[in-house]
Design a protein around this motif. Structure first.
Motif, short mmCIF file in Angstrom:
data_model
loop_
_atom_site.label_atom_id
_atom_site.label_comp_id
_atom_site.label_asym_id
_atom_site.label_seq_id
_atom_site.Cartn_x
_atom_site.Cartn_y
_atom_site.Cartn_z
N LEU A 12 -4.06 3.63 -4.12
CA LEU A 12 -2.85 3.98 -5.15
C LEU A 12 -1.88 4.46 -4.99
O LEU A 12 -1.78 5.31 -3.53
CB LEU A 12 -3.81 4.94 -5.53
CG LEU A 12 -5.24 4.17 -6.30
CD1 LEU A 12 -6.64 5.24 -7.07
CD2 LEU A 12 -5.45 3.64 -7.58
N PRO A 13 -1.15 3.99 -6.21
CA PRO A 13 0.23 4.50 -5.46
C PRO A 13 0.78 5.71 -5.46
O PRO A 13 0.63 6.17 -7.28
CB PRO A 13 1.46 3.75 -6.35
CG PRO A 13 0.27 2.79 -6.99
CD PRO A 13 -0.53 3.42 -6.61
N LYS A 14 1.71 6.40 -4.76
CA LYS A 14 1.35 8.08 -5.32
C LYS A 14 2.82 7.96 -6.13
O LYS A 14 3.48 9.30 -6.88
CB LYS A 14 1.93 8.76 -4.19
CG LYS A 14 0.96 8.81 -3.05
CD LYS A 14 0.61 9.82 -2.44
CE LYS A 14 -0.44 9.13 -0.66
NZ LYS A 14 -1.42 9.89 -1.51
N GLN A 15 3.59 6.84 -6.30
CA GLN A 15 4.97 7.14 -6.80
C GLN A 15 4.68 6.08 -8.00
O GLN A 15 4.12 4.81 -7.22
CB GLN A 15 5.97 7.93 -6.06
CG GLN A 15 6.20 9.08 -5.59
CD GLN A 15 7.79 8.84 -5.01
OE1 GLN A 15 8.01 7.59 -4.34
NE2 GLN A 15 8.03 9.95 -4.23
N GLY A 16 5.77 6.48 -8.95
CA GLY A 16 6.19 4.69 -9.60
C GLY A 16 4.82 4.19 -11.05
O GLY A 16 4.43 5.12 -10.94
N GLN A 17 4.62 3.21 -11.17
CA GLN A 17 3.67 2.64 -12.36
C GLN A 17 3.10 2.28 -11.34
O GLN A 17 2.49 1.24 -10.72
CB GLN A 17 4.21 1.51 -13.52
CG GLN A 17 5.42 2.52 -13.72
CD GLN A 17 6.42 1.83 -14.69
OE1 GLN A 17 6.17 -0.40 -14.94
NE2 GLN A 17 7.47 1.60 -15.75
#
Length: 68
Positions: A12-17
């Motif tokens: 899962l990304p920590k930043q962004g959408q």
């Protein structure tokens, strides 16, 4: 890797959408009403009836058309 776990791990990304795609599902819509007879079939039947009527000899000629 153990066989019981998935071969890929979730990241899962920590930043962004974060984009999530929905699964395709069936969508119900209004039923379409179709004619029992097509327009072309009705025209053909009409032509056939007219041809049969023209092919039949007249049963009785009207009195005004008979000559003595």
């Amino acid at each position: 890797m153990p066989e019981g776990k998935a071969a890929f791990r979730e990241v899962l990304p920590k930043q962004g959408q974060l984009s999530v795609e929905d699964k395709a599902s069936m969508v119900l819509c209004k039923p379409k009403v179709l004619p029992l007879k097509s327009v072309t079939l009705e025209k053909l039947e009409k032509l056939q009836r007219a041809a049969l009527e023209a092919a039949q000899p007249p049963d009785e000629a009207p009195a005004s058309q008979q000559q003595p």
